[in-house]
Scaffold this active site. Structure first.
Site, PDB file in Angstrom:
ATOM      1  N   LYS A 113       2.938  -0.751   6.980  1.00 31.16           N
ATOM      2  CA  LYS A 113       2.085  -0.223   5.912  1.00 31.16           C
ATOM      3  C   LYS A 113       1.747   1.246   6.168  1.00 31.16           C
ATOM      4  CE  LYS A 113      -0.624  -0.335   2.269  1.00 31.16           C
ATOM      5  NZ  LYS A 113      -1.778   0.500   2.481  1.00 31.16           N
ATOM      6  N   GLU A 129       4.474   7.536   0.857  1.00 29.97           N
ATOM      7  CA  GLU A 129       3.702   7.745  -0.384  1.00 29.97           C
ATOM      8  C   GLU A 129       3.118   9.155  -0.434  1.00 29.97           C
ATOM      9  OE1 GLU A 129      -0.676   6.311  -1.440  1.00 29.97           O
ATOM     10  OE2 GLU A 129       0.745   4.637  -1.376  1.00 29.97           O
TER      11      GLU A 129
END
Length: 313
Positions: A164, A171
């Protein structure tokens, strides 16, 4: 199936609803009395019945240690605690070892989906043993998006939060690229409708994505983004990604630059750029703005300045 869920904020509250929609009985706890289903953590665990009991923790990183210490005293052999918040992956092995002293299993789960997860499902990146994953699998199946993707058992303890973390680092880089492209388009007199350009990219291009769709949505609400200040926080995972790159000798220039761009956004007047402006003035005679002067050279001046600056440098 029955489970506990600690932390009913923007994501936790929606996760509780999605789980309930799938037929899983959820006992939620939150400090907000309007949201909670239990008086305290002891009450939550008491409502879960017999082992194996599963408790999902969806809290800020600062609140995790105290919560796990409390759950260690309340749970027992065969139970499982899931940390689904944005915790640092290096904390996971110590957390697992702490709970293992009582025979309590531990899973770390990176969760992506934001406020849209209730409708679309959550991407889940899971770390931990196969045995503990099997106990929680119906929960993961209820939370993930429909279809074959959106869930992965990434590896042992720590793998879920590490995956993550890297996801969020990527991102950062993608968001920064869209942002720089938007600024460049708005600076060009040749382009009349920047929102329409972004909207057109949603089909038939190699840069289409959900983030691009969110860019379009934002521009539909505020075409020039006049009501948004250019200030961006970071959740911490971008920093951890850069640190991991350093530790593993893996270059991450795009992610690092995007993180630093967020730092720049928080400065009213960059001290470093003061010195850059002063140096440019010294070697090239370029204009220096006073503290209270907000005007910028027009585009033609900036283009001319580049050639002049190179000659004088």
């Amino acid at each position: 199936m029955k489970m506990g869920l600690i932390g009913l904020g923007k994501m936790g509250g929606n996760m509780r609803q999605r789980l309930r929609n799938a037929g899983i009985e959820v006992v939620g706890y939150d400090r907000d009395p309007a949201l909670t289903d239990a008086a305290d953590l002891a009450d939550l665990v008491g409502q879960l019945g017999d082992s194996p009991r599963i408790v999902w923790v969806m809290l800020p990183i600062q609140a995790v240690p105290e919560t796990l210490a409390t759950l260690k005293e309340l749970l027992g052999e065969g139970d499982v605690v899931i940390d689904g918040g944005n915790s640092k992956w290096t904390h996971d092995v110590p957390n697992a070892e702490l709970l293992a002293e009582k025979g309590i299993g531990y899973l770390d789960v990176g969760v992506s989906g934001g406020v849209w997860g209730l409708e679309n499902g959550y991407a889940l990146m899971v770390g931990g043993s196969k045995e503990n994953v099997a106990k929680a699998l119906p929960i993961f199946e209820a939370l993930k998006p429909e279809g074959p993707y959106g869930y992965v058992h990434a590896g042992g303890v720590g793998a879920g939060h590490f995956a993550k973390m890297v996801h969020n680092g990527i991102e950062y880089g993608i968001m920064q690229s869209y942002a720089e492209g938007w600024e460049l388009l708005t600076a060009a007199s040749a382009v009349d409708d920047v929102p329409a350009v972004f909207e057109s990219w949603q089909e038939g291009t190699v840069i289409k994505s959900w983030l691009l769709e969110l860019c379009v949505r934002a521009m539909q609400e505020d075409p020039n983004l006049d009501h948004i200040r250019g200030y961006a926080e970071d959740s911490g995972e971008g920093r951890w990604t850069v640190e991991a790159g350093i530790d593993l000798a893996v270059p991450t220039p795009a992610i690092t630059a995007s993180l630093y761009a967020r730092f720049v956004s928080r400065q009213e007047d960059s001290p470093a750029m003061k010195l850059v402006a002063a140096m440019r003035n010294q070697f090239g005679g370029h204009k220096v703005l006073a503290e209270d002067e907000n005007s910028r050279d027009d585009a033609s001046d900036r283009l001319g300045e580049g050639a002049a600056g190179r000659a004088k440098a």
